[in-house]
Design a protein around this motif. Structure first.
Motif, mmCIF file in Angstrom:
data_model
loop_
_atom_site.group_PDB
_atom_site.id
_atom_site.type_symbol
_atom_site.label_atom_id
_atom_site.label_comp_id
_atom_site.label_asym_id
_atom_site.label_seq_id
_atom_site.Cartn_x
_atom_site.Cartn_y
_atom_site.Cartn_z
ATOM 1 N N CYS A 233 -9.117 7.184 4.137
ATOM 2 C CA CYS A 233 -7.680 6.935 4.039
ATOM 3 C C CYS A 233 -6.897 8.186 4.440
ATOM 4 O O CYS A 233 -6.009 8.126 5.278
ATOM 5 C CB CYS A 233 -7.313 6.497 2.621
ATOM 6 S SG CYS A 233 -5.539 6.303 2.347
ATOM 7 N N ILE B 261 -4.150 -0.312 -3.960
ATOM 8 C CA ILE B 261 -5.447 -0.789 -3.450
ATOM 9 C C ILE B 261 -6.537 0.219 -3.829
ATOM 10 O O ILE B 261 -7.641 -0.149 -4.218
ATOM 11 C CB ILE B 261 -5.385 -1.005 -1.911
ATOM 12 C CG1 ILE B 261 -4.387 -2.124 -1.569
ATOM 13 C CG2 ILE B 261 -6.766 -1.315 -1.330
ATOM 14 C CD1 ILE B 261 -4.743 -3.507 -2.073
ATOM 15 N N CYS C 133 -1.502 4.587 -3.887
ATOM 16 C CA CYS C 133 -1.758 3.233 -3.391
ATOM 17 C C CYS C 133 -2.547 2.410 -4.417
ATOM 18 O O CYS C 133 -3.608 2.832 -4.876
ATOM 19 C CB CYS C 133 -2.551 3.317 -2.090
ATOM 20 S SG CYS C 133 -3.037 1.692 -1.499
ATOM 21 N N ARG D 293 2.750 4.947 4.946
ATOM 22 C CA ARG D 293 1.770 4.733 6.012
ATOM 23 C C ARG D 293 2.275 3.605 6.903
ATOM 24 O O ARG D 293 1.984 2.434 6.683
ATOM 25 C CB ARG D 293 0.424 4.370 5.374
ATOM 26 C CG ARG D 293 -0.683 4.808 6.261
ATOM 27 C CD ARG D 293 -2.062 4.585 5.770
ATOM 28 N NE ARG D 293 -2.917 4.809 6.920
ATOM 29 C CZ ARG D 293 -4.144 4.422 7.023
ATOM 30 N NH1 ARG D 293 -4.724 3.774 6.016
ATOM 31 N NH2 ARG D 293 -4.824 4.656 8.121
ATOM 32 N N CYS E 249 -9.209 -1.962 4.556
ATOM 33 C CA CYS E 249 -9.349 -1.446 3.199
ATOM 34 C C CYS E 249 -9.095 -2.558 2.173
ATOM 35 O O CYS E 249 -9.790 -2.659 1.158
ATOM 36 C CB CYS E 249 -8.374 -0.310 3.001
ATOM 37 S SG CYS E 249 -8.644 0.636 1.505
ATOM 38 N N CYS F 42 -5.338 -0.067 6.641
ATOM 39 C CA CYS F 42 -5.091 -0.728 5.353
ATOM 40 C C CYS F 42 -5.648 -2.154 5.321
ATOM 41 O O CYS F 42 -6.098 -2.614 4.272
ATOM 42 C CB CYS F 42 -3.600 -0.731 5.040
ATOM 43 S SG CYS F 42 -2.985 0.920 4.663
ATOM 44 N N THR G 299 0.865 -1.186 0.000
ATOM 45 C CA THR G 299 0.000 0.000 0.000
ATOM 46 C C THR G 299 0.895 1.228 0.000
ATOM 47 O O THR G 299 2.011 1.174 -0.504
ATOM 48 C CB THR G 299 -0.936 -0.008 1.232
ATOM 49 O OG1 THR G 299 -0.138 0.024 2.411
ATOM 50 C CG2 THR G 299 -1.816 -1.260 1.247
HETATM 51 FE FE1 SF4 Z 1 -4.265 2.239 0.426
HETATM 52 FE FE2 SF4 Z 1 -6.595 1.817 1.579
HETATM 53 FE FE3 SF4 Z 1 -4.337 1.853 3.035
HETATM 54 FE FE4 SF4 Z 1 -5.296 4.073 1.982
HETATM 55 S S1 SF4 Z 1 -6.293 2.818 3.541
HETATM 56 S S2 SF4 Z 1 -3.154 3.420 1.929
HETATM 57 S S3 SF4 Z 1 -6.160 3.361 0.030
HETATM 58 S S4 SF4 Z 1 -4.910 0.381 1.462
#
Ligand code: SF4
Ligand code: TRP
Length: 338
Positions: free
Chosen positions: A270, A250, A248, A236, A280, A277, A232
């Motif tokens: 996010c 995702i 990212c 983060r 997510c 994550c 991701t």
């Molecule tokens: Fe990626 Fe979702 Fe994590 Fe945001 S919350 S960094 S969009 S995986």
């Protein structure tokens, strides 16, 4: 689809090397498009097992060809390639393609073949040189041309990487037609605005070789498990670090497979660190699993009918061969053979 009087449907030919189970990138990039084209063209779809032989390196590679064809064709049918509308067959079931390959090699300058970027790449990948490489690999695009024009196909849906091959096919056809008389249409590449699916590494195009892929035929549980390993936003690190959806993968997958309102929620949650994550990823895995649900059900259904795929391929081979024999007769005549 009914056609207006006096018009002809174009003929599509496309092939895939039998690499086994297809992944989400293959589906979004090519297969989905094959399915749609069936409404507007007469389509011929081929599992190119002779092409697979250009790069075999071991007896395992050879043993894998048959099961790989079966897995791949099951994915085609599950995705909606319809043997009632299209011809679906195995390249080697129509040996006329090898005849045409030999005859086309008489009008193909060697330099055209060694110039092709995919040839240079393959030679490097296989740790060969232009001296040691198989003659068969040099002729790869000649065999591909034979595939296409044996059925007088005029349109070839391919990805960007295959465009030089189709250009070469056009040049071979031009030379052939000049020397022996108008015989084949010049095939046109049809670039589909394929949606590029980035793999689980978040960096490269989804590919089996890089093991960053999601198989169409995987179970929902396997899919979720693999999505949970995805990269991701690297910045983060802690749960309460805000994320950057735009970097990212995702988030890119959400944009393709989740609904518009979910996508907005993902973005907002996010950047404010309201979602983690892991949640997510579970969310996007659910969206992908929903998206593939019907395809997977159809696949199971088809797979449960013993001999069904083999029967489709056998029938497809017969239909393809009938066309091929006519073309070869015409080519024999034009080239002074009898
Ligand atoms: Fe990626 Fe979702 Fe994590 Fe945001 S919350 S960094 S969009 S995986
Ligand atoms: N070369 C194509 C690939 O690697 C496969 C292929 C073989 C093909 N024959 C074809 C594609 C004819 C289109 C038309 O993907």
């Amino acid at each position: 689809m009914t056609q207006p009087a006096g018009t002809h449907k174009g003929v599509i030919f496309s092939g895939m090397r039998p690499t086994g189970l297809l992944h989400l990138g293959n589906y979004m990039g090519a297969l989905q498009n094959w399915v749609t084209l069936q409404d507007d063209y007469n389509c011929i779809y081929c599992a190119v097992d002779i092409h697979a032989l250009t790069t075999v390196e071991s007896s395992e590679d050879i043993q894998a060809i048959k099961p790989n064809i079966e897995d791949m064709v099951l994915d085609w049918l599950a995705a909606g390639v319809d043997p009632e509308k299209s011809i679906v067959f195995i390249q080697s079931h129509v040996p006329e393609v090898m005849t045409l390959h030999t005859l086309l090699s008489m009008v193909t300058p060697l330099g055209w073949l060694t110039r092709v970027p995919t040839f240079k790449d393959k030679v490097r990948q296989m740790h060969e040189t232009e001296e040691t490489v198989n003659y068969g690999l040099v002729g790869y695009p000649v065999l591909q041309t034979a595939d296409i024009i044996l059925y007088k196909a005029d349109t070839v849906p391919v990805g960007q990487d295959q465009v030089p091959h189709i250009e070469l096919s056009r040049e071979i056809v031009r030379r052939f037609n000049n020397l022996f008389g108008e015989t084949f249409p010049e095939p046109q590449a049809k670039l589909t605005e394929a949606r590029l699916i980035v793999g689980l590494d978040g960096q490269n195009k989804m590919s089996k070789t890089l093991d960053n892929h999601l198989d169409l035929a995987a179970s929902p549980e396997e899919t979720t498990k693999r999505v949970l390993t995805a990269f991701t936003d690297p910045q983060r690190v802690r749960r309460d670090d805000p994320g950057r959806p735009e970097v990212c993968n995702i988030y890119s997958l959400h944009k393709i497979f989740s609904g518009a309102s979910d996508v907005n929620t993902v973005y907002d949650e996010c950047v404010t660190a309201a979602r983690g994550c892991v949640d997510c990823k579970r969310h996007v895995a659910d969206s992908i699993n929903d998206y593939l649900k019907e395809l997977r059900e159809r696949r199971e259904e088809i797979k449960s009918k013993p001999g069904y795929v083999q029967e489709i391929l056998h029938e497809g081979g017969k239909k393809a061969r009938a066309i091929a024999v006519e073309t070869i007769n015409e080519v024999y005549e034009k080239m002074g053979l009898s």
